[in-house]
Write a protein that holds these residues in place. Structure first.
Motif, short mmCIF file in Angstrom:
data_model
loop_
_atom_site.label_atom_id
_atom_site.label_comp_id
_atom_site.label_asym_id
_atom_site.label_seq_id
_atom_site.Cartn_x
_atom_site.Cartn_y
_atom_site.Cartn_z
N LEU A 4 4.71 101.73 -17.41
CA LEU A 4 5.34 101.51 -16.38
C LEU A 4 5.23 102.59 -15.30
N ILE A 35 7.36 99.35 -11.75
CA ILE A 35 8.92 99.04 -12.10
C ILE A 35 9.62 98.58 -10.74
N LEU A 41 13.80 96.46 -14.75
CA LEU A 41 13.02 98.00 -15.07
C LEU A 41 13.55 99.09 -14.20
N TYR A 45 14.52 102.20 -16.12
CA TYR A 45 13.61 103.31 -16.25
C TYR A 45 13.19 103.96 -14.88
#
Length: 77
Positions: A4, A35, A41, A45
């Motif tokens: 990611l 992301i 996401l 994150y």
């Protein structure tokens, strides 16, 4: 394997060549997901990228140790 990442992330710019080199040496493939293309996401994150997953399990955040990644890829699957 999945990484990611996001555009403009200096840690991602450092980690991706490590992932690329180790995967090339091991004959492994990986994909990179931005992301910022997925709000879920981003929510999960945003401050952790890059995040590396090996076999669907979170392996590393921010920095990738090449020896540790190589060892993780050598484990039986």
């Amino acid at each position: 394997m999945r990484v990611l990442s996001r555009v403009g992330c200096h840690l991602c710019e450092e980690a991706l060549p490590v992932v690329d080199r180790v995967c090339a040496e091991r004959g492994e493939s990986y994909d990179v997901a931005d992301i910022d293309a997925d709000p879920v996401l981003v929510a999960r994150y945003s401050d952790l990228v890059p995040v590396v997953f090996v076999d669907g399990v979170e392996f590393a955040t921010w920095r990738v140790d090449p020896a540790a990644l190589d060892a993780a890829l050598r484990r039986p699957r």
